[in-house]
Motif scaffolding. Structure first.
Motif, PDB file in Angstrom:
ATOM      1  N   ALA A  90       1.093  -0.691  -0.071  1.00  0.00           N
ATOM      2  CA  ALA A  90      -0.028   0.087  -0.095  1.00  0.00           C
ATOM      3  C   ALA A  90       0.864   1.239  -0.196  1.00  0.00           C
ATOM      4  CB  ALA A  90      -1.398   0.446   1.181  1.00  0.00           C
ATOM      5  N   ALA A  91       1.726   1.110   0.581  1.00  0.00           N
ATOM      6  CA  ALA A  91       3.032   1.977   0.477  1.00  0.00           C
ATOM      7  C   ALA A  91       3.468   2.558  -0.643  1.00  0.00           C
ATOM      8  CB  ALA A  91       3.759   2.075   1.807  1.00  0.00           C
ATOM      9  N   ALA A  92       4.228   0.948  -0.817  1.00  0.00           N
ATOM     10  CA  ALA A  92       4.292   1.956  -2.401  1.00  0.00           C
ATOM     11  C   ALA A  92       3.665   2.105  -3.961  1.00  0.00           C
ATOM     12  CB  ALA A  92       4.856   0.510  -2.839  1.00  0.00           C
ATOM     13  N   GLU A  93       1.609   1.727  -3.555  1.00  0.00           N
ATOM     14  CA  GLU A  93       0.804   2.292  -4.111  1.00  0.00           C
ATOM     15  C   GLU A  93       0.662   3.684  -3.875  1.00  0.00           C
ATOM     16  OE1 GLU A  93      -3.075  -1.012  -5.437  1.00  0.00           O
ATOM     17  OE2 GLU A  93      -2.522   0.216  -3.665  1.00  0.00           O
ATOM     18  N   ARG A  94       0.887   3.813  -3.069  1.00  0.00           N
ATOM     19  CA  ARG A  94       0.487   5.399  -2.947  1.00  0.00           C
ATOM     20  C   ARG A  94       1.145   6.429  -3.621  1.00  0.00           C
ATOM     21  NH1 ARG A  94      -0.605   3.486   2.803  1.00  0.00           N
ATOM     22  NH2 ARG A  94       1.156   3.679   3.260  1.00  0.00           N
ATOM     23  N   LEU A  95       2.624   5.624  -3.509  1.00  0.00           N
ATOM     24  CA  LEU A  95       4.218   6.483  -4.006  1.00  0.00           C
ATOM     25  C   LEU A  95       3.459   6.987  -5.329  1.00  0.00           C
ATOM     26  CD1 LEU A  95       6.974   5.391  -2.849  1.00  0.00           C
ATOM     27  CD2 LEU A  95       5.711   7.754  -1.754  1.00  0.00           C
ATOM     28  N   ASN A  96       2.922   5.569  -5.980  1.00  0.00           N
ATOM     29  CA  ASN A  96       2.913   5.625  -7.799  1.00  0.00           C
ATOM     30  C   ASN A  96       1.811   4.768  -7.790  1.00  0.00           C
ATOM     31  OD1 ASN A  96       2.827   5.438 -10.072  1.00  0.00           O
ATOM     32  ND2 ASN A  96       4.819   5.007 -11.043  1.00  0.00           N
ATOM     33  N   PRO A  97       0.199   5.037  -8.147  1.00  0.00           N
ATOM     34  CA  PRO A  97      -0.600   3.737  -8.346  1.00  0.00           C
ATOM     35  C   PRO A  97      -0.549   2.955  -9.683  1.00  0.00           C
ATOM     36  CG  PRO A  97      -1.874   6.019  -8.728  1.00  0.00           C
ATOM     37  CD  PRO A  97      -0.634   6.252  -8.214  1.00  0.00           C
ATOM     38  N   TYR A  98       0.581   3.461 -10.864  1.00  0.00           N
ATOM     39  CA  TYR A  98      -0.002   3.134 -12.220  1.00  0.00           C
ATOM     40  C   TYR A  98       1.412   2.165 -12.114  1.00  0.00           C
ATOM     41  CZ  TYR A  98      -2.847   7.288 -11.586  1.00  0.00           C
ATOM     42  OH  TYR A  98      -3.666   8.163 -11.240  1.00  0.00           O
ATOM     43  N   LEU A  99       1.710   1.769 -11.370  1.00  0.00           N
ATOM     44  CA  LEU A  99       3.002   0.671 -11.619  1.00  0.00           C
ATOM     45  C   LEU A  99       2.679  -1.081 -12.253  1.00  0.00           C
ATOM     46  CD1 LEU A  99       5.481   1.695 -10.039  1.00  0.00           C
ATOM     47  CD2 LEU A  99       5.596   1.858 -12.181  1.00  0.00           C
ATOM     48  N   GLN A 100       2.052  -2.141 -12.952  1.00  0.00           N
ATOM     49  CA  GLN A 100       2.052  -3.093 -12.530  1.00  0.00           C
ATOM     50  C   GLN A 100       2.959  -3.684 -11.982  1.00  0.00           C
ATOM     51  OE1 GLN A 100       3.233  -5.533 -16.934  1.00  0.00           O
ATOM     52  NE2 GLN A 100       1.230  -3.858 -17.710  1.00  0.00           N
ATOM     53  N   GLN A 101       4.266  -3.780 -11.925  1.00  0.00           N
ATOM     54  CA  GLN A 101       4.982  -4.502 -10.514  1.00  0.00           C
ATOM     55  C   GLN A 101       4.389  -4.178  -8.634  1.00  0.00           C
ATOM     56  OE1 GLN A 101       6.681  -6.226 -12.700  1.00  0.00           O
ATOM     57  NE2 GLN A 101       7.670  -7.190 -10.515  1.00  0.00           N
ATOM     58  N   THR A 102       3.626  -3.125  -9.199  1.00  0.00           N
ATOM     59  CA  THR A 102       3.113  -2.749  -7.563  1.00  0.00           C
ATOM     60  C   THR A 102       1.686  -4.043  -8.002  1.00  0.00           C
ATOM     61  OG1 THR A 102       4.029  -0.656  -7.794  1.00  0.00           O
ATOM     62  CG2 THR A 102       2.023  -1.098  -5.858  1.00  0.00           C
ATOM     63  N   ALA A 103       0.638  -3.893  -8.528  1.00  0.00           N
ATOM     64  CA  ALA A 103      -0.051  -4.875  -9.322  1.00  0.00           C
ATOM     65  C   ALA A 103      -0.463  -6.265  -8.590  1.00  0.00           C
ATOM     66  CB  ALA A 103      -1.002  -3.935 -10.321  1.00  0.00           C
ATOM     67  N   ARG A 104       1.106  -6.302  -9.723  1.00  0.00           N
ATOM     68  CA  ARG A 104       1.030  -8.029  -9.467  1.00  0.00           C
ATOM     69  C   ARG A 104       1.590  -8.266  -7.966  1.00  0.00           C
ATOM     70  NH1 ARG A 104       4.940  -7.806 -14.884  1.00  0.00           N
ATOM     71  NH2 ARG A 104       3.405  -8.728 -16.103  1.00  0.00           N
ATOM     72  N   TYR A 105       2.420  -7.651  -7.543  1.00  0.00           N
ATOM     73  CA  TYR A 105       2.856  -8.010  -5.624  1.00  0.00           C
ATOM     74  C   TYR A 105       1.222  -7.774  -5.308  1.00  0.00           C
ATOM     75  CZ  TYR A 105       8.000  -7.373  -5.661  1.00  0.00           C
ATOM     76  OH  TYR A 105       9.432  -8.075  -5.741  1.00  0.00           O
ATOM     77  N   LYS A 106       1.181  -7.102  -5.222  1.00  0.00           N
ATOM     78  CA  LYS A 106      -0.594  -6.667  -4.159  1.00  0.00           C
ATOM     79  C   LYS A 106      -1.188  -8.655  -4.383  1.00  0.00           C
ATOM     80  CE  LYS A 106      -4.399  -3.885  -3.132  1.00  0.00           C
ATOM     81  NZ  LYS A 106      -4.619  -2.430  -4.054  1.00  0.00           N
ATOM     82  N   CYS A 107      -1.853  -8.799  -5.850  1.00  0.00           N
ATOM     83  CA  CYS A 107      -2.235  -9.538  -6.354  1.00  0.00           C
ATOM     84  C   CYS A 107      -1.336 -11.235  -5.572  1.00  0.00           C
ATOM     85  CB  CYS A 107      -2.511  -9.569  -7.444  1.00  0.00           C
ATOM     86  SG  CYS A 107      -3.672  -8.472  -8.817  1.00  0.00           S
ATOM     87  N   MET A 108      -0.913 -10.862  -5.256  1.00  0.00           N
ATOM     88  CA  MET A 108       0.161 -11.887  -5.015  1.00  0.00           C
ATOM     89  C   MET A 108      -0.005 -11.954  -3.839  1.00  0.00           C
ATOM     90  SD  MET A 108       0.515 -13.216  -7.961  1.00  0.00           S
ATOM     91  CE  MET A 108       1.503 -14.675  -7.752  1.00  0.00           C
ATOM     92  N   ALA A 109       0.187 -10.818  -3.328  1.00  0.00           N
ATOM     93  CA  ALA A 109       0.628 -11.077  -1.293  1.00  0.00           C
ATOM     94  C   ALA A 109      -1.109 -11.161  -0.954  1.00  0.00           C
ATOM     95  CB  ALA A 109       0.574  -9.248  -0.761  1.00  0.00           C
ATOM     96  N   LEU A 110      -2.488 -10.842  -1.555  1.00  0.00           N
ATOM     97  CA  LEU A 110      -3.544 -11.744  -1.477  1.00  0.00           C
ATOM     98  C   LEU A 110      -4.386 -12.978  -1.640  1.00  0.00           C
ATOM     99  CD1 LEU A 110      -5.423  -8.123  -2.832  1.00  0.00           C
ATOM    100  CD2 LEU A 110      -5.625  -9.024  -0.476  1.00  0.00           C
TER     101      LEU A 110
END
Length: 152
Positions: A90-110
């Protein structure tokens, strides 16, 4: 001092203040070394210094948060430490919500937390829907995640 070879000539260069101030580069590199050595707690400690440093570029802060997320999950699986992966993501997402890598990490964590996190499936579905636009149509990774959701 550093040993230098230039134009076939070897010599020593004095670096008087090299060890005086810690830099975000030193902490990030040290954190990566600790990741590779499987010192996940130590990696998190150094990455926390990286994100706290005002001079750290945003892209390095994002990768630091994502590495902290991965290490946090692995520590949970290894010794039962609190899993703070979603907070780091979530902290990474706040810095830039438009990155595929952050979306991938979020999905994998969930996906990883689906058994212990109430509403994990719904949160995962929402994360996929909310980040689908970041991926090309029929992206193989995204299709695998959607398939995993259907199988939950």
């Amino acid at each position: 001092m550093a040993k230098v070879v230039s134009g076939g000539v070897q010599g020593w260069v004095r670096l008087p203040n090299l060890g005086v101030n810690r830099s975000e580069v030193t902490d990030f590199a040290g954190g990566l070394v600790r990741v590779f050595r499987k010192d996940r707690g130590g990696a998190i400690d150094l990455m926390k210094r990286v994100v706290a440093n005002q001079r750290t570029p945003v892209s390095i802060k994002i990768w630091s948060y994502l590495l902290m997320a991965a290490c946090s999950r692995l520590l949970y699986e290894q010794i039962g430490a609190p899993d703070e992966s979603l907070e780091h993501i979530a902290a990474a997402e706040r810095l830039n919500p438009y990155l595929q890598q952050t979306a991938r990490y979020k999905c994998m964590a969930l996906l990883a937390q689906r058994h212990q996190l109430p509403g994990a499936r719904q949160r995962l579905e929402a994360a996929v829907k909310g980040s689908e636009y970041l991926f090309p149509p029929n992206d193989p990774w995204l299709e695998k995640v959607k398939k995993a959701i259907r199988q939950l």
